[in-house]
Each structure stands twice: as C-alpha cells, then as structure tokens.
Design an enzyme around this catalytic site. Structure first.
Site, PDB file in Angstrom:
ATOM      1  N   ARG A  79       0.813  -1.215   0.000  1.00 45.43           N
ATOM      2  CA  ARG A  79       0.000   0.000   0.000  1.00 45.43           C
ATOM      3  C   ARG A  79       0.845   1.263   0.000  1.00 45.43           C
ATOM      4  NH1 ARG A  79      -2.844  -1.696   5.384  1.00 45.43           N
ATOM      5  NH2 ARG A  79      -0.607  -1.707   5.748  1.00 45.43           N
ATOM      6  N   LYS A 138       7.237 -16.362   8.131  1.00 45.50           N
ATOM      7  CA  LYS A 138       6.848 -16.979   9.393  1.00 45.50           C
ATOM      8  C   LYS A 138       6.192 -15.931  10.277  1.00 45.50           C
ATOM      9  CE  LYS A 138       8.842 -15.344  12.337  1.00 45.50           C
ATOM     10  NZ  LYS A 138       9.427 -14.146  12.988  1.00 45.50           N
ATOM     11  N   ASP A 186       7.116 -13.502  18.183  1.00 41.26           N
ATOM     12  CA  ASP A 186       7.434 -13.263  16.769  1.00 41.26           C
ATOM     13  C   ASP A 186       8.899 -13.625  16.487  1.00 41.26           C
ATOM     14  OD1 ASP A 186       6.575 -11.989  14.066  1.00 41.26           O
ATOM     15  OD2 ASP A 186       8.464 -11.028  14.581  1.00 41.26           O
TER      16      ASP A 186
HETATM   17  P1  NAP Z   1       6.621  -4.759   8.571  1.00 41.32           P
HETATM   18  O1  NAP Z   1       7.899  -3.993   8.513  1.00 41.32           O
HETATM   19  O2  NAP Z   1       5.481  -4.202   9.329  1.00 41.32           O
HETATM   20  O3  NAP Z   1       6.202  -5.059   7.061  1.00 41.32           O
HETATM   21  C1  NAP Z   1       4.993  -5.679   6.699  1.00 41.32           C
HETATM   22  C2  NAP Z   1       4.373  -4.896   5.569  1.00 41.32           C
HETATM   23  O4  NAP Z   1       3.093  -5.473   5.279  1.00 41.32           O
HETATM   24  C3  NAP Z   1       4.110  -3.451   5.948  1.00 41.32           C
HETATM   25  O5  NAP Z   1       5.202  -2.632   5.610  1.00 41.32           O
HETATM   26  C4  NAP Z   1       2.850  -3.089   5.138  1.00 41.32           C
HETATM   27  O6  NAP Z   1       3.246  -2.554   3.883  1.00 41.32           O
HETATM   28  C5  NAP Z   1       2.168  -4.436   4.919  1.00 41.32           C
HETATM   29  N1  NAP Z   1       0.994  -4.540   5.799  1.00 41.32           N
HETATM   30  C6  NAP Z   1       0.952  -4.299   7.137  1.00 41.32           C
HETATM   31  N2  NAP Z   1      -0.296  -4.468   7.602  1.00 41.32           N
HETATM   32  C7  NAP Z   1      -1.059  -4.804   6.532  1.00 41.32           C
HETATM   33  C8  NAP Z   1      -2.434  -5.075   6.368  1.00 41.32           C
HETATM   34  N3  NAP Z   1      -3.281  -5.043   7.404  1.00 41.32           N
HETATM   35  N4  NAP Z   1      -2.876  -5.396   5.136  1.00 41.32           N
HETATM   36  C9  NAP Z   1      -2.044  -5.434   4.073  1.00 41.32           C
HETATM   37  N5  NAP Z   1      -0.723  -5.164   4.163  1.00 41.32           N
HETATM   38  C10 NAP Z   1      -0.243  -4.859   5.383  1.00 41.32           C
HETATM   39  O7  NAP Z   1       6.869  -6.218   9.171  1.00 41.32           O
HETATM   40  P2  NAP Z   1       8.125  -7.189   8.929  1.00 41.32           P
HETATM   41  O8  NAP Z   1       9.110  -7.059  10.029  1.00 41.32           O
HETATM   42  O9  NAP Z   1       8.615  -7.071   7.546  1.00 41.32           O
HETATM   43  O10 NAP Z   1       7.414  -8.583   9.209  1.00 41.32           O
HETATM   44  C11 NAP Z   1       6.516  -9.156   8.301  1.00 41.32           C
HETATM   45  C12 NAP Z   1       6.515 -10.652   8.561  1.00 41.32           C
HETATM   46  O11 NAP Z   1       7.863 -11.133   8.378  1.00 41.32           O
HETATM   47  C13 NAP Z   1       6.112 -11.011  10.005  1.00 41.32           C
HETATM   48  O12 NAP Z   1       5.328 -12.156  10.017  1.00 41.32           O
HETATM   49  C14 NAP Z   1       7.439 -11.278  10.684  1.00 41.32           C
HETATM   50  O13 NAP Z   1       7.315 -12.254  11.687  1.00 41.32           O
HETATM   51  C15 NAP Z   1       8.271 -11.817   9.540  1.00 41.32           C
HETATM   52  N6  NAP Z   1       9.705 -11.623   9.770  1.00 41.32           N
HETATM   53  C16 NAP Z   1      10.197 -10.420  10.208  1.00 41.32           C
HETATM   54  C17 NAP Z   1      11.566 -10.297  10.501  1.00 41.32           C
HETATM   55  C18 NAP Z   1      12.191  -9.002  10.987  1.00 41.32           C
HETATM   56  O14 NAP Z   1      13.344  -9.028  11.451  1.00 41.32           O
HETATM   57  N7  NAP Z   1      11.539  -7.860  10.886  1.00 41.32           N
HETATM   58  C19 NAP Z   1      12.412 -11.383  10.334  1.00 41.32           C
HETATM   59  C20 NAP Z   1      11.884 -12.557   9.812  1.00 41.32           C
HETATM   60  C21 NAP Z   1      10.539 -12.661   9.554  1.00 41.32           C
HETATM   61  P3  NAP Z   1       2.285  -1.439   3.197  1.00 41.32           P
HETATM   62  O15 NAP Z   1       1.849  -0.500   4.270  1.00 41.32           O
HETATM   63  O16 NAP Z   1       3.143  -0.807   2.138  1.00 41.32           O
HETATM   64  O17 NAP Z   1       1.131  -2.233   2.610  1.00 41.32           O
END
Ligand code: NAP
Length: 309
Positions: free
Chosen positions: A37, A90, A168
């Site tokens: 988005r 995950k 998480d």
């Molecule tokens: P993040 O930075 O919040 O990124 C997720 C993205 O998904 C957001 O930037 C947003 O992009 C989109 N999003 C958020 N809420 C949404 C909604 N309700 N509907 C549609 N799109 C939505 O989170 P992240 O750290 O990348 O983590 C995402 C997943 O990867 C999680 O399950 C986490 O456990 C996993 N993960 C994270 C890490 C880490 O170190 N951060 C490591 C391994 C795995 P837009 O606003 O542009 O749509």
C-alpha cells in the site's frame, strides 16, 4: 526450469532487508511485481494490493507474502485460487486451524505452499542436528532476547491479537529447536509478561520436556535495550555442551568454535521454494507455531508496565 516470475506482497522491513536481495540474487527468479500500500521498488511494476495485482492479470507464477500473519491467510487463499505458488513468511498464519485450510487449498489448486522458517536455514543448524543425533541430551537452554525498538520499529501489529509479541522472534528459536532435537517436546509451564496496553507478551519464560523428560527451558525477551541481541541455544549432552549462537550462524562445543558462516538464510529459503515448485510439492510444518499456541493457551499472564515506542 522456467524462470519463476515472483511478486512480493507487503514491502516492509523483512521484504526490503532479506527477500529483495535473495530474489534478485537468484537466477531462478525474476521479481515481476510488488504489491504494497505504501511502498514501491524502482523499476518494478507496483500495485497497492494483491487484489489489484491479480485483477491486472500481471504475469506472475508465485507470490512471497511478507505481510503480518493476520492478513496472510486471506492473501494466500486468493493467490492460490488464481493458480499462484505461495511462500509464507513466518509464522505461517494467525491460527493453527487456518493453516490446515491453506494446505487443503494448495492441494486442490495444484500449487506449492511453502511455510518458511528462515532460522532453520542458518549456517550451523544442519551440523548441530547431525552432532546431536549420536549424543545423549541432558538439558536444553534457549535465550532469545532483542530490543523490540531496534528489530520491530513501528510494528504496531506485533502487539495486537495474532501479532504474537515476543513470540514473533521467539518462534525462530523454536523452529531451530524443533529441527535439531531428536525427539518431540511439549510445554509444561509458561510465564508471560504482558504490557498493560498490549495484547501480546513482551517477555516469556517457558518450560518444556521431551518424551524422556529432558528439560528444555526458554527465555524470550523484547527488552534487551542498549546491548546486542542474544539468539543462543545451548544443549548439554553426555559428550559436551553444544552452543548454537548468533541465531544459528556459529556452533561451539564446550566453548570452542567448530563452525561459522555468513547469513544466507533467505538464499536457502528461495532455493528450497524453487525446488518445491519444480517437484510440485508443498512444505508446511506447524511444529514451532504449535508451541506458541500452547504457551498462549497454558501460560500465566503477568501485567507489566505499558509499552511506549
Ligand atoms: P513490517 O515492517 O510491518 O512489514 C509488513 C508490511 O506489510 C508493511 O510494511 C505493510 O506494507 C504491509 N501490511 C501491514 N499491515 C497490513 C495489512 N493489514 N494489510 C495489508 N498489508 C499490510 O513487518 P516485517 O518485520 O517485515 O514482518 C513481516 C513478517 O515477516 C512477520 O510475520 C514477521 O514475523 C516476519 N519476519 C520479520 C523479521 C524481521 O526481522 N523484521 C524477520 C523474519 C521474519 P504497506 O503499508 O506498504 O502495505
């Protein structure tokens, strides 16, 4: 094999830090689109949502869902119903039951569903598993502690139902433990520290046993401020103490370094995804997720001070 035309959905921290370099560094893939988005990638077709991407009939074979778990199942069903292979970040979903429906859907649609556990691809995990197969395990201690403000900036979803809080990252430790330990184990007690203004724990203390009563203790904490993160697993055996440190990238026996390697977890994930697609298979293991569900079901909840980012 034909190049896999892939779209990233949810271009947030992990998509930027890990998925983008892993995809663009693997000749088996072409990054064909991003659906997010609020984020775009220069030179790559952009859509605000997965729905818009699919409606535009963008030529893609697969999607990598990097959104929070609470929205991922709906997106996975939609992508699979359009014949796309699906890679899930995950944890694979927000509930255990929804993963079962996804597995059925993948089978029905004839596509690959890959529920990833990136930590299982850390450099020393396979070596640790091999070393442990011939030893008697006496006890296991897991320490998984990091600063939530550094590793999860602005991620309000982590404190909402389904966001899992400290689980998480903690689930990464459980994904390694379930891969290297020779026997299944189960939770016997859990203490959960939950900020007064949040729905999910900021810290957790967990006690498991396996089928021959080997104790497995885990400490997860999001309040590791001003000090480096600790992502360590220690296994006492009849033949020395194995330590997997730095998230599984280093392996020591009795404190002596045996092996270490670079961070190539996501390269490994994408190699496996391509292999699964080529073989027409899925890979969906919920073992780490089940332990988190058990902790949330069995744990004592202690209210602690509000979390203000
Ligand atoms: P993040 O930075 O919040 O990124 C997720 C993205 O998904 C957001 O930037 C947003 O992009 C989109 N999003 C958020 N809420 C949404 C909604 N309700 N509907 C549609 N799109 C939505 O989170 P992240 O750290 O990348 O983590 C995402 C997943 O990867 C999680 O399950 C986490 O456990 C996993 N993960 C994270 C890490 C880490 O170190 N951060 C490591 C391994 C795995 P837009 O606003 O542009 O749509």
């Amino acid at each position: 094999m034909d190049i896999i035309r892939l779209a990233i959905v949810g271009y947030g921290k992990i998509a930027r830090d890990q998925h983008y370099p892993a995809i663009t560094g693997n000749a088996a893939y072409r990054l064909s689109a991003v659906a997010s988005r609020n984020a775009q990638v220069d030179g790559i077709a952009h859509f605000p949502t997965l729905e818009a991407l699919l409606e535009a009939e963008t030529p893609i074979d697969a999607v990598a869902l990097c959104t929070p778990a609470s929205v991922r199942t709906r997106q996975a069903r939609l992508a699979m119903s359009h014949g796309k292979h699906v890679l899930l970040e995950k944890p694979p979903g927000a509930t255990l039951a929804e993963i079962e429906t996804l597995k059925e859907e993948a089978h029905r649609c004839g596509v690959t569903l890959f529920a990833t556990w990136h930590s299982r691809h850390a450099h020393c995990v396979a070596s640790a598993r091999r070393w442990l197969t011939t030893r008697q395990i006496l006890r296991v201690d897991i320490d998984w502690k990091e600063d939530v403000r550094v590793w999860h900036p602005g991620q309000a979803w982590i404190w909402e139902p389904g966001g899992m809080g400290v689980f998480d990252p903690g689930i990464n430790a459980l994904s390694i433990a379930t891969a290297i330990l020779p026997r299944p184990f189960h939770l016997v007690e859990a203490q959960l520290q939950v900020p007064g203004n949040c729905q999910t724990p900021i810290a957790a203390s967990l006690d498991f046993v396996d089928g021959v009563n080997v104790p497995i203790h885990a400490e997860f904490d999001f309040r590791q401020a001003d000090t480096p993160p600790i992502w360590d697993i220690h296994v006492e055996t009849d033949d020395g103490r194995l330590s997997l440190t730095d998230g599984g990238s280093r392996m020591l026996i009795d404190g002596v370094l045996q092996e270490e390697g670079p961070d190539a977890e996501y390269a490994g994930l994408y190699e496996r995804f391509a292999a699964l697609i080529a073989r027409g298979q899925s890979d969906v293991d919920v073992a780490p997720f089940r332990h988190v569900a058990d902790a949330l079901m069995l744990g004592y909840r202690h209210t602690v001070e509000d979390f203000i980012e």
